[in-house]
Write a protein that holds these residues in place. Structure first.
Motif, PDB file in Angstrom:
ATOM      1  N   LEU A   1      20.347  15.297 -31.970  1.00 39.60           N
ATOM      2  CA  LEU A   1      21.623  15.463 -32.637  1.00 39.60           C
ATOM      3  C   LEU A   1      22.351  14.627 -32.914  1.00 39.60           C
ATOM      4  CD1 LEU A   1      23.062  17.633 -34.416  1.00 39.60           C
ATOM      5  CD2 LEU A   1      24.445  18.181 -32.184  1.00 39.60           C
ATOM      6  N   ILE A   2      22.633  13.659 -31.872  1.00 39.31           N
ATOM      7  CA  ILE A   2      23.615  12.498 -31.994  1.00 39.31           C
ATOM      8  C   ILE A   2      22.966  11.520 -32.973  1.00 39.31           C
ATOM      9  CG2 ILE A   2      24.402  10.696 -30.641  1.00 39.31           C
ATOM     10  CD1 ILE A   2      24.820  12.598 -28.277  1.00 39.31           C
ATOM     11  N   ILE A   3      21.836  11.280 -32.790  1.00 47.54           N
ATOM     12  CA  ILE A   3      21.079  10.200 -33.388  1.00 47.54           C
ATOM     13  C   ILE A   3      20.970  10.480 -35.090  1.00 47.54           C
ATOM     14  CG2 ILE A   3      18.693  10.920 -33.366  1.00 47.54           C
ATOM     15  CD1 ILE A   3      18.005   7.823 -32.651  1.00 47.54           C
ATOM     16  N   CYS A   4      20.966  11.691 -35.354  1.00 48.39           N
ATOM     17  CA  CYS A   4      20.630  12.171 -36.712  1.00 48.39           C
ATOM     18  C   CYS A   4      22.208  12.241 -37.442  1.00 48.39           C
ATOM     19  CB  CYS A   4      20.076  13.518 -36.661  1.00 48.39           C
ATOM     20  SG  CYS A   4      18.416  13.747 -36.673  1.00 48.39           S
ATOM     21  N   MET A   5      23.133  11.970 -36.690  1.00 45.46           N
ATOM     22  CA  MET A   5      24.310  11.615 -37.277  1.00 45.46           C
ATOM     23  C   MET A   5      24.539  10.493 -37.757  1.00 45.46           C
ATOM     24  SD  MET A   5      25.987  14.575 -37.007  1.00 45.46           S
ATOM     25  CE  MET A   5      24.390  15.545 -36.987  1.00 45.46           C
ATOM     26  N   ILE A   6      23.666   9.690 -37.947  1.00 43.18           N
ATOM     27  CA  ILE A   6      23.576   8.273 -38.501  1.00 43.18           C
ATOM     28  C   ILE A   6      23.206   8.580 -40.161  1.00 43.18           C
ATOM     29  CG2 ILE A   6      22.405   6.106 -38.790  1.00 43.18           C
ATOM     30  CD1 ILE A   6      21.985   6.157 -35.577  1.00 43.18           C
TER      31      ILE A   6
END
Length: 456
Positions: free
Chosen positions: A193-198
């Motif tokens: 989820l965190i990395i897909c916020m890029i």
């Protein structure tokens, strides 16, 4: 319901930029082309790629979780049947890719567009410029292609979650930390989820480069392990039962699903004509890819037999430093590749949603939409934790349509319009490919769903 952009295929634009920055995903496209090129003049690209660059991108785009599932595919096909059928399917898939490339080039010449059309636009334009009675189908065909692209990519994302969680569970089990697979998926959900916020592809470049290196090392180590103490070939099933074959076809087509990648890669080349030559990037690259698939599938099934897992990493001996290192490397590679696969459905669906619902605070709303879409893949992954069956289902449902149905259909439509008829040989050949695709779609989907139901 999936909302799709009306403008020129966002997916290809995203993919092309990705290719020019050496960041290929397992399937479909990347960047911004600037001018026209038809017969004697080429369209211009900001960062053109060489023959070797494009070849490496093609490898990265086709070698992923599908490769590590080939052992499971060979178990469902048989150790003699599977190699020959894999080569045959590879030839058909590459031929379909050539059909798509030819139709795209034809539409580029006819429409004199600012840039070559992508997959969805090519299909739509073929119908738009085709026989009068088919022209009204153009918007629906574009919607259909984009829908299948979204389904395929979100399916890949689901597979990645299951893949990562399975490998982490195996590592934890070696240290006597026994946690249910679904709990591991919850832990995996957070970093994904965190990395897909890029939101910008260029910031994913380091992740892609690292994923490439990790995957290459990991696959090499898996192959080394698979070649140790091999049993005789006659200890394995030559041809699997008819009920298993659809699972083989689904997984094999999943592995070969790189058709959405070919147009962006060609359009990013310094010399695009080198892509389709007899010894061009596509033919040379796919011969190597198919050889790797056959080698990994054959050795994986020969080594581990009926115990072969949906990913060969799950068959590595527990407790060994090499095994744990490989699992960590490939798990990290898949984790870093997830946002690249995830970029595709976002690039297709979000522009239409933003235009309609997010005129204000668009960044916050986009991050919210990304979170919802990641949650959807997580829920689906939790629902079908059987990795091999999940891969076969994704391949049967959407990959067959993209790889085996749309290309021959658009060639028939285009040829009929240009020549007021279709040559008999072409009609038989394309009908065979389409029927093969429909057969794999129906039987593969049914058997995958039935197997998933039995697994529960």
């Amino acid at each position: 319901m999936i909302l799709l952009v009306d403008s020129n295929s966002c997916i290809e634009e995203g993919y092309k930029g990705f290719a020019s920055r050496q960041q290929i995903v397992n399937l479909e496209g990347k960047s911004q082309l600037e001018e026209n090129s038809t017969d004697n003049h080429h369209h211009h690209v900001t960062h053109p790629t060489s023959y070797l660059d494009t070849l490496l991108h093609l490898f990265r785009g086709n070698i992923g979780s599908g490769l590590l599932a080939m052992g499971d595919a060979f178990k469902n096909g048989g150790i003699i049947f599977s190699p020959f059928m894999t080569i045959f399917l590879g030839i058909i898939c590459v031929h379909s890719q050539h059909l798509l490339l030819d139709c795209s080039e034809e539409m580029y010449r006819k429409t004199k567009r600012a840039k070559p059309p992508g997959f969805a636009d090519t299909v739509a334009l073929v119908f738009e410029y085709g026989p009068v009675r088919l022209r009204r189908l153009a918007p629906a065909m574009k919607l259909l292609v984009n829908s299948f692209l979204c389904i395929t990519q979100l399916g890949f994302c689901c597979v990645y979650i299951v893949f990562i969680a399975n490998n982490i569970k195996m590592i934890c089990d070696q240290y006597e930390i026994h946690i249910d697979l679904s709990i591991h998926m919850m832990f995996v959900f957070v970093p994904i989820l965190i990395i897909c916020m890029i939101r910008n592809l260029k910031y994913l470049t380091p992740f892609s480069t690292l994923a490439n290196v990790l995957m290459a090392i990991g696959v090499g180590a898996v192959l080394y392990e698979a070649t140790q103490d091999l049993p005789p070939v006659d200890s394995r099933v030559y041809l699997a039962s008819w009920s298993q074959l659809p699972l083989y076809f689904g997984t094999a087509i999943y592995a070969f699903e790189g058709i959405g990648l070919v147009l962006p890669l060609k359009n990013e080349m310094r010399n695009p004509e080198q892509f389709q030559k007899p010894l061009g990037v596509l033919n040379v690259g796919m011969v190597v890819v198919a050889s790797i698939f056959v080698t990994v599938g054959f050795l994986g099934y020969l080594k581990w037999g009926d115990d072969v897992a949906g990913s060969l990493t799950l068959n590595l001996k527990p407790g060994y430093v090499l095994s744990m290192t490989v699992q960590i490397l490939i798990t990290l590679a898949m984790l870093l590749t997830y946002p690249l696969q995830f970029y595709v459905p976002i690039s297709i669906t979000w522009p239409a949603l933003r235009k309609k619902y997010a005129q204000k605070s668009s960044v916050i709303k986009e991050l919210g939409f990304r979170s919802v879409l990641v949650l959807v893949t997580f829920v689906l992954a939790e629902s079908i934790p059987q990795l091999g069956l999940f891969i076969s289902l994704v391949g049967a449902v959407s990959s067959t349509a993209l790889a085996l149905v749309f290309p021959p259909v658009i060639q028939l439509v285009s040829t009929y319009q240009d020549k007021n008829g279709v040559p008999l040989l072409m009609a038989f050949k394309n009908a065979f490919i389409i029927l093969l695709g429909i057969f794999i779609f129906i039987t593969g989907t049914y058997e995958s769903v039935a197997s998933i139901a039995r697994a529960f």
